[in-house]
Design an enzyme around this catalytic site. Structure first.
Site, PDB file in Angstrom:
ATOM      1  CD  GLU A 174     -10.343   4.927   1.367  1.00  0.00           C
ATOM      2  OE1 GLU A 174     -10.085   6.123   1.156  1.00  0.00           O
ATOM      3  OE2 GLU A 174      -9.696   3.975   0.850  1.00  0.00           O
ATOM      4  CE  LYS A 185      -4.466  -1.494   1.492  1.00  0.00           C
ATOM      5  NZ  LYS A 185      -4.307  -2.895   1.967  1.00  0.00           N
ATOM      6  CB  SER A 228      -0.073  -8.079  -1.285  1.00  0.00           C
ATOM      7  OG  SER A 228      -0.845  -8.945  -0.469  1.00  0.00           O
TER       8      SER A 228
HETATM    9  C1  LIG Z   1      -5.108  -3.983   1.504  1.00  0.00           C
HETATM   10  C2  LIG Z   1      -4.379  -5.208   1.193  1.00  0.00           C
HETATM   11  C3  LIG Z   1      -4.757  -6.047   0.116  1.00  0.00           C
HETATM   12  C4  LIG Z   1      -5.954  -5.803  -0.745  1.00  0.00           C
HETATM   13  O1  LIG Z   1      -5.949  -4.612  -1.473  1.00  0.00           O
HETATM   14  P1  LIG Z   1      -5.713  -4.587  -3.051  1.00  0.00           P
HETATM   15  O2  LIG Z   1      -6.062  -3.196  -3.410  1.00  0.00           O
HETATM   16  O3  LIG Z   1      -6.639  -5.594  -3.661  1.00  0.00           O
HETATM   17  O4  LIG Z   1      -4.298  -4.918  -3.289  1.00  0.00           O
HETATM   18  C5  LIG Z   1      -3.981  -7.167  -0.156  1.00  0.00           C
HETATM   19  N1  LIG Z   1      -2.913  -7.490   0.602  1.00  0.00           N
HETATM   20  C6  LIG Z   1      -2.524  -6.721   1.656  1.00  0.00           C
HETATM   21  C7  LIG Z   1      -1.338  -7.142   2.440  1.00  0.00           C
HETATM   22  C8  LIG Z   1      -3.252  -5.564   1.981  1.00  0.00           C
HETATM   23  O5  LIG Z   1      -2.853  -4.811   3.012  1.00  0.00           O
END
Ligand SMILES: *Cc1c(COP(=O)(O)O)cnc(C)c1O
Length: 386
Positions: A111, A89, A370
């Site tokens: 948000e 993020k 992610s």
């Molecule tokens: C917020 C988040 C997501 C989901 O958000 P996307 O916009 O779909 O990427 C996925 N993995 C992690 C670790 C997150 O913090």
């Protein structure tokens, strides 16, 4: 690399469905984004902070143990979990706050649902000394009290939204109301590849650093492109960033993974939500369906417009995994590789564990990790007790 059929439009999806006063703000944002996205000084500054504050580039780690265990395709992990604040993020948040600074904004609003985007936003606001207000559903502030405290430690003001169900949707509505009143000094920093134009395009632009790096890295390590790139999809920002530089490489399968309890791609219909058109899960009355995912970051009844289009056009595939498969993947990656993935990322790992054994040993999969799973350890502990 672009699947935009015209500005902000991905086939029938995307666009901007907002009241006229908000449309003016979006038009101005669009103009400013287009001005700075190719500006060498802006990009140099973005790269500087990605390197010095976020800690990029992060590695593309060969998961040898997992590969051996599954006995099929070679698995590489793109390590967004190693970024400052522990997830992808921050890439987007960094890009948007630099744009906000250029636009002369003094105040940032955002948000947040579970709090991850709120924490990332509060982090860069602390670093750039910007006034920061985070809207969060009242129900969510109770469930995520530690994240509220984190944001407050970082100097943000957290507003608990009592309206509606006190959830993410209500927080978005309040943030948009704030923007309409205060747009002259305020920048709305949106957290995923969703929302009215130009947000999906802008968020993809900043997140595409993920695939820019992974493509270079896999060419260095293997001398060729991967056979598949796998990412979890909530709103779709880490997935679109992980896909971006491969969209035009037709030999690379692009696979988005959703929770089977928020199956937007399988069961969604084209509809407008939060000011843009995408596939949306609706209930019998035609309202956005209440979703539930063990991964808070994937708990959204819509998905980015570009993903909706990539599925419709057949360029990307979207699949589902169950909670049990996710919990299993969470533990397997921890045990085999010494990497505790976020529950969101564990969705991508779970699907890779299904398809890798069916692929040959000279094929390659990249999984986008992610985020890191530290935030989820307590929840998993309780789930495993049951
Ligand atoms: C917020 C988040 C997501 C989901 O958000 P996307 O916009 O779909 O990427 C996925 N993995 C992690 C670790 C997150 O913090």
């Amino acid at each position: 690399m672009s699947t935009e059929t015209k500005q902000g439009q991905f086939g029938q999806f995307g666009g901007s469905y907002v009241p006229p006063e908000l449309q003016e703000v979006m038009d101005y944002l669009s103009e400013q984004f287009n001005k700075y996205k190719d500006d060498p000084e802006f990009n140099e500054e973005f790269r500087y902070y990605l390197r010095e504050f976020v800690g990029r580039e992060n590695p593309l780690t060969f998961a040898k143990n997992l590969t051996d265990k599954l006995g099929g395709a070679k698995i590489y992990l793109k390590r967004e979990d190693l970024n400052h604040t522990g997830a992808h993020k921050i890439n987007n948040v960094m890009g948007q706050i630099l744009l906000a600074k250029r636009m002369g904004a003094k105040r940032i609003i955002a948000e947040t649902g579970a709090g991850q985007h709120g924490v990332a936003t509060a982090t860069v606001c602390a670093m750039f000394d910007m006034d920061c207000t985070i809207y969060m559903g009242a129900e969510d502030t109770r469930r995520q009290s530690l994240n509220v405290f984190r944001m407050e430690l970082l100097g943000a003001k957290v507003v608990a939204v009592d309206k509606g169900q006190g959830r993410l949707k209500d927080a978005v509505d309040e943030a948009l109301n704030d923007l309409v009143v205060n747009y002259q000094n305020t920048f709305y920093l949106l957290g995923s590849a969703v929302g009215p134009h130009p947000f999906p395009t802008m968020v993809k632009h900043f997140q595409s650093v993920i695939s820019e790096e992974s493509k270079r890295q896999i060419l260095e390590k293997e001398g060729r492109l991967p056979d598949a790139v796998i990412a979890c999809a909530g709103g779709g920002s880490n997935a679109i960033g992980a896909f971006a530089h491969y969209i035009e490489e037709e030999g690379v399968r692009l696979i988005g993974v959703e929770p089977d309890q928020a199956p937007t791609m399988a069961e969604g219909v084209p509809a407008v939500i939060h000011g843009f058109k995408c596939l949306v899960l609706l209930d019998d009355e035609g309202n956005p369906r209440k979703t539930y995912s063990i991964a808070a970051g994937l708990d959204y009844p819509g998905i980015g417009p570009e993903h909706s289009y990539l599925q419709e056009s057949g360029r990307a595939e979207y699949v589902m995994v169950s909670n049990e498969e996710v919990l299993q993947a969470f533990q397997v990656l921890s045990r085999t590789e010494g990497i505790i993935p976020a529950l969101e990322s564990s969705h991508a790992v779970a699907h890779a564990m299904k398809i890798a054994p069916q692929m040959s040993r000279d094929q390659i999969i990249i999984i986008n990790i992610s985020g890191r799973g530290d935030k989820d350890v307590e929840q998993v502990f309780h789930m495993l007790q049951k």
